[in-house]
Scaffold this motif. Structure first.
Motif, PDB file in Angstrom:
ATOM      1  N   ASN A 169       5.957 -23.132  -5.897  1.00 49.00           N
ATOM      2  CA  ASN A 169       6.699 -23.154  -6.998  1.00 49.00           C
ATOM      3  C   ASN A 169       5.674 -22.716  -8.159  1.00 49.00           C
ATOM      4  OD1 ASN A 169       8.916 -24.431  -5.700  1.00 49.00           O
ATOM      5  ND2 ASN A 169       8.412 -26.418  -6.838  1.00 49.00           N
ATOM      6  N   ALA A 170       4.610 -22.874  -8.273  1.00 46.97           N
ATOM      7  CA  ALA A 170       3.687 -22.399  -9.117  1.00 46.97           C
ATOM      8  C   ALA A 170       3.337 -20.870  -9.238  1.00 46.97           C
ATOM      9  CB  ALA A 170       2.501 -23.365  -9.320  1.00 46.97           C
ATOM     10  N   ALA A 171       3.075 -20.378  -7.844  1.00 46.63           N
ATOM     11  CA  ALA A 171       2.621 -19.152  -7.449  1.00 46.63           C
ATOM     12  C   ALA A 171       3.746 -18.309  -7.249  1.00 46.63           C
ATOM     13  CB  ALA A 171       1.600 -19.463  -6.344  1.00 46.63           C
ATOM     14  N   TRP A 172       4.801 -18.615  -6.940  1.00 45.60           N
ATOM     15  CA  TRP A 172       5.809 -17.829  -6.581  1.00 45.60           C
ATOM     16  C   TRP A 172       6.987 -17.687  -7.309  1.00 45.60           C
ATOM     17  CZ3 TRP A 172       6.755 -19.325  -0.684  1.00 45.60           C
ATOM     18  CH2 TRP A 172       5.598 -19.207   0.093  1.00 45.60           C
ATOM     19  N   GLN A 173       7.400 -18.856  -8.008  1.00 49.70           N
ATOM     20  CA  GLN A 173       8.546 -18.751  -9.120  1.00 49.70           C
ATOM     21  C   GLN A 173       8.239 -17.718 -10.259  1.00 49.70           C
ATOM     22  OE1 GLN A 173      11.368 -19.904  -8.712  1.00 49.70           O
ATOM     23  NE2 GLN A 173      12.303 -18.568 -10.042  1.00 49.70           N
ATOM     24  N   PRO A 174       7.067 -17.627 -10.865  1.00 47.97           N
ATOM     25  CA  PRO A 174       6.908 -16.674 -11.781  1.00 47.97           C
ATOM     26  C   PRO A 174       7.070 -15.196 -11.307  1.00 47.97           C
ATOM     27  CG  PRO A 174       5.069 -18.153 -11.823  1.00 47.97           C
ATOM     28  CD  PRO A 174       5.761 -18.522 -10.738  1.00 47.97           C
ATOM     29  N   LEU A 216       4.266   1.198  -0.871  1.00 46.32           N
ATOM     30  CA  LEU A 216       5.063   0.002  -0.721  1.00 46.32           C
ATOM     31  C   LEU A 216       5.406  -0.275   0.952  1.00 46.32           C
ATOM     32  CD1 LEU A 216       7.927   0.652  -3.511  1.00 46.32           C
ATOM     33  CD2 LEU A 216       6.323  -1.339  -3.487  1.00 46.32           C
ATOM     34  N   GLY A 217       5.452   0.906   1.412  1.00 48.96           N
ATOM     35  CA  GLY A 217       5.814   0.891   3.206  1.00 48.96           C
ATOM     36  C   GLY A 217       4.593   0.284   3.678  1.00 48.96           C
ATOM     37  N   VAL A 218       3.475   0.007   3.235  1.00 46.84           N
ATOM     38  CA  VAL A 218       2.454  -0.657   3.697  1.00 46.84           C
ATOM     39  C   VAL A 218       2.342  -2.021   3.256  1.00 46.84           C
ATOM     40  CG1 VAL A 218      -0.073  -0.846   3.855  1.00 46.84           C
ATOM     41  CG2 VAL A 218       1.030   1.325   4.208  1.00 46.84           C
ATOM     42  N   MET A 219       2.391  -2.109   2.025  1.00 41.23           N
ATOM     43  CA  MET A 219       2.350  -3.404   1.249  1.00 41.23           C
ATOM     44  C   MET A 219       3.470  -4.487   1.618  1.00 41.23           C
ATOM     45  SD  MET A 219       0.639  -2.815  -2.531  1.00 41.23           S
ATOM     46  CE  MET A 219       1.611  -1.158  -2.937  1.00 41.23           C
ATOM     47  N   VAL A 220       4.682  -4.056   1.622  1.00 46.02           N
ATOM     48  CA  VAL A 220       5.782  -4.965   1.444  1.00 46.02           C
ATOM     49  C   VAL A 220       5.771  -5.589   3.042  1.00 46.02           C
ATOM     50  CG1 VAL A 220       8.332  -5.127   1.478  1.00 46.02           C
ATOM     51  CG2 VAL A 220       6.996  -3.860  -0.510  1.00 46.02           C
ATOM     52  N   PRO A 221       5.575  -4.895   4.110  1.00 46.08           N
ATOM     53  CA  PRO A 221       6.015  -5.645   5.302  1.00 46.08           C
ATOM     54  C   PRO A 221       4.564  -6.499   5.371  1.00 46.08           C
ATOM     55  CG  PRO A 221       6.321  -3.059   5.643  1.00 46.08           C
ATOM     56  CD  PRO A 221       5.745  -3.371   4.243  1.00 46.08           C
ATOM     57  N   GLU A 270      -2.372  -7.538  -9.508  1.00 48.00           N
ATOM     58  CA  GLU A 270      -3.750  -6.621  -8.495  1.00 48.00           C
ATOM     59  C   GLU A 270      -3.193  -7.069  -7.310  1.00 48.00           C
ATOM     60  OE1 GLU A 270      -6.205  -4.956  -9.755  1.00 48.00           O
ATOM     61  OE2 GLU A 270      -5.668  -4.856 -11.784  1.00 48.00           O
ATOM     62  N   ALA A 271      -3.582  -6.041  -6.473  1.00 50.37           N
ATOM     63  CA  ALA A 271      -3.433  -6.142  -5.019  1.00 50.37           C
ATOM     64  C   ALA A 271      -3.896  -7.369  -4.372  1.00 50.37           C
ATOM     65  CB  ALA A 271      -4.056  -4.809  -4.296  1.00 50.37           C
ATOM     66  N   ASP A 272      -5.272  -7.579  -4.808  1.00 48.10           N
ATOM     67  CA  ASP A 272      -5.877  -8.909  -3.999  1.00 48.10           C
ATOM     68  C   ASP A 272      -5.110 -10.272  -4.451  1.00 48.10           C
ATOM     69  OD1 ASP A 272      -7.910  -7.196  -2.804  1.00 48.10           O
ATOM     70  OD2 ASP A 272      -9.410  -7.639  -4.348  1.00 48.10           O
ATOM     71  N   ALA A 273      -4.896 -10.013  -5.443  1.00 53.04           N
ATOM     72  CA  ALA A 273      -3.861 -11.570  -6.127  1.00 53.04           C
ATOM     73  C   ALA A 273      -2.707 -11.510  -5.388  1.00 53.04           C
ATOM     74  CB  ALA A 273      -3.647 -11.157  -7.735  1.00 53.04           C
ATOM     75  N   ALA A 274      -1.868 -10.488  -5.371  1.00 53.99           N
ATOM     76  CA  ALA A 274      -0.751 -10.432  -4.613  1.00 53.99           C
ATOM     77  C   ALA A 274      -0.913 -10.799  -3.189  1.00 53.99           C
ATOM     78  CB  ALA A 274      -0.047  -9.090  -4.650  1.00 53.99           C
ATOM     79  N   PHE A 275      -1.966 -10.479  -2.538  1.00 50.74           N
ATOM     80  CA  PHE A 275      -2.000 -10.747  -0.953  1.00 50.74           C
ATOM     81  C   PHE A 275      -2.390 -12.240  -0.960  1.00 50.74           C
ATOM     82  CE2 PHE A 275      -4.469 -11.619   2.627  1.00 50.74           C
ATOM     83  CZ  PHE A 275      -3.579 -10.976   3.706  1.00 50.74           C
ATOM     84  N   GLN A 276      -3.094 -12.544  -1.777  1.00 51.22           N
ATOM     85  CA  GLN A 276      -3.372 -14.219  -1.923  1.00 51.22           C
ATOM     86  C   GLN A 276      -2.219 -15.090  -2.123  1.00 51.22           C
ATOM     87  OE1 GLN A 276      -6.574 -15.949  -1.013  1.00 51.22           O
ATOM     88  NE2 GLN A 276      -6.911 -13.612  -0.297  1.00 51.22           N
ATOM     89  N   ARG A 311      -8.200  -7.810   7.395  1.00 51.33           N
ATOM     90  CA  ARG A 311      -7.791  -6.584   7.676  1.00 51.33           C
ATOM     91  C   ARG A 311      -6.447  -6.316   6.727  1.00 51.33           C
ATOM     92  NH1 ARG A 311      -9.310  -7.935  13.026  1.00 51.33           N
ATOM     93  NH2 ARG A 311      -7.145  -8.407  13.680  1.00 51.33           N
ATOM     94  N   ALA A 312      -5.471  -7.228   6.786  1.00 51.49           N
ATOM     95  CA  ALA A 312      -4.444  -7.181   6.147  1.00 51.49           C
ATOM     96  C   ALA A 312      -4.645  -6.948   4.636  1.00 51.49           C
ATOM     97  CB  ALA A 312      -3.501  -8.325   6.507  1.00 51.49           C
ATOM     98  N   ALA A 313      -5.397  -7.627   4.050  1.00 48.74           N
ATOM     99  CA  ALA A 313      -5.787  -7.551   2.541  1.00 48.74           C
ATOM    100  C   ALA A 313      -6.476  -6.154   2.385  1.00 48.74           C
ATOM    101  CB  ALA A 313      -6.890  -8.758   2.304  1.00 48.74           C
ATOM    102  N   GLN A 314      -7.193  -5.761   3.334  1.00 49.11           N
ATOM    103  CA  GLN A 314      -7.879  -4.324   2.927  1.00 49.11           C
ATOM    104  C   GLN A 314      -6.773  -3.247   2.987  1.00 49.11           C
ATOM    105  OE1 GLN A 314     -10.749  -3.672   1.834  1.00 49.11           O
ATOM    106  NE2 GLN A 314     -10.583  -1.656   1.871  1.00 49.11           N
ATOM    107  N   GLU A 315      -5.746  -3.531   3.803  1.00 49.50           N
ATOM    108  CA  GLU A 315      -4.571  -2.539   3.915  1.00 49.50           C
ATOM    109  C   GLU A 315      -3.795  -2.609   2.966  1.00 49.50           C
ATOM    110  OE1 GLU A 315      -2.154  -2.205   7.652  1.00 49.50           O
ATOM    111  OE2 GLU A 315      -4.104  -3.380   8.744  1.00 49.50           O
ATOM    112  N   VAL A 316      -3.684  -3.614   2.153  1.00 46.32           N
ATOM    113  CA  VAL A 316      -2.523  -3.799   0.856  1.00 46.32           C
ATOM    114  C   VAL A 316      -3.835  -3.265  -0.110  1.00 46.32           C
ATOM    115  CG1 VAL A 316      -1.853  -5.870  -0.770  1.00 46.32           C
ATOM    116  CG2 VAL A 316      -1.612  -5.986   1.885  1.00 46.32           C
TER     117      VAL A 316
END
Length: 235
Positions: A111-116, A163-168, A185-191, A216-221
């Protein structure tokens, strides 16, 4: 392929830039010459071709920006609607909309991380997605889905490539849009996207294979986000 060239240069060519390897235009496996519209991106791509030592093998893993530029130029740009439609479809099952029923600690973290970020999408695009408990697919408001589809379609081929890389990888259209819009930020989004996995590791322990896959996934994002920034003249 092994590196056989000694010099890598960036040269202006028409409305863009090309990479030269020992004075010869760099060509993709299909024989095409890649014309790059933005100098910062061209310089970063040149660095990819300059990085391996002479004689060292080069794999696609060494050339992520080159691959993204080729995808945007030769696959997405001729028919961007197809890619935009595929990306926008992730809104129907966005990760942020499917919350755990228990344990309470995980519910609170989600709730705290996703709802915002659902709230951000509602404010930014007038697209409020509904959230539920459990994994049963829910129907989303058609107006919200249409608004998010328009948001995706507003991006050029380079943005769609990112987006085609990040979203999937993240399972979330909302997080991908937040990254390319510069709101996250990309790192924060991946976390945020691996919150469940990290929670499970805290309680049950992790393993090296899962950690390596996540890295590996974090680096791709991160690389996809950098690519989008480079196409806008910064990174």
């Amino acid at each position: 392929m092994k590196r056989f060239w000694e010099r890598v240069d960036v040269d202006a060519e028409g409305d863009g830039y090309i990479i030269r390897l020992d004075d010869k235009p760099m060509r993709l496996p299909g024989g095409d010459t890649l014309l790059i519209g933005q100098r910062p991106l061209a310089v970063a791509i040149a660095d990819e071709w300059r990085s391996p030592p002479i004689g060292a093998p080069i794999t696609p893993n060494h050339l992520p920006l080159t691959q993204l530029a080729a995808t945007a130029t030769f696959r997405i740009a001729p028919a961007p609607t197809d890619t935009a439609t595929s990306i926008a479809a992730y809104a129907r099952s966005d990760l942020l909309c499917y919350r755990a029923e228990e344990p309470p600690d995980l519910v609170q973290r989600q709730n705290a991380a996703w709802q915002p970020w659902l709230d951000w999408a509602a404010g930014r695009y007038d697209a409020m997605l509904a959230a539920t408990r459990g994994l049963s697919l829910i129907d989303q408001n058609p107006n919200a889905l249409a608004a998010l589809a328009r948001a995706v379609a507003s991006h050029d081929a380079h943005g769609l490539a990112g987006l085609g890389v990040m979203v999937p990888i993240m399972g979330s259209l909302v997080l991908g849009l937040a990254v390319v819009e510069g709101a996250l930020e990309a790192d924060a989004a991946f976390q945020i996207s691996v919150l469940d996995e990290l929670f499970q590791e805290e309680h049950w322990g992790g393993d090296d294979e899962a950690a390596a896959r996540r890295a590996r996934a974090a680096q791709e994002v991160k690389m996809a986000a950098r690519y989008v920034l480079l196409t806008r003249g910064s990174a």
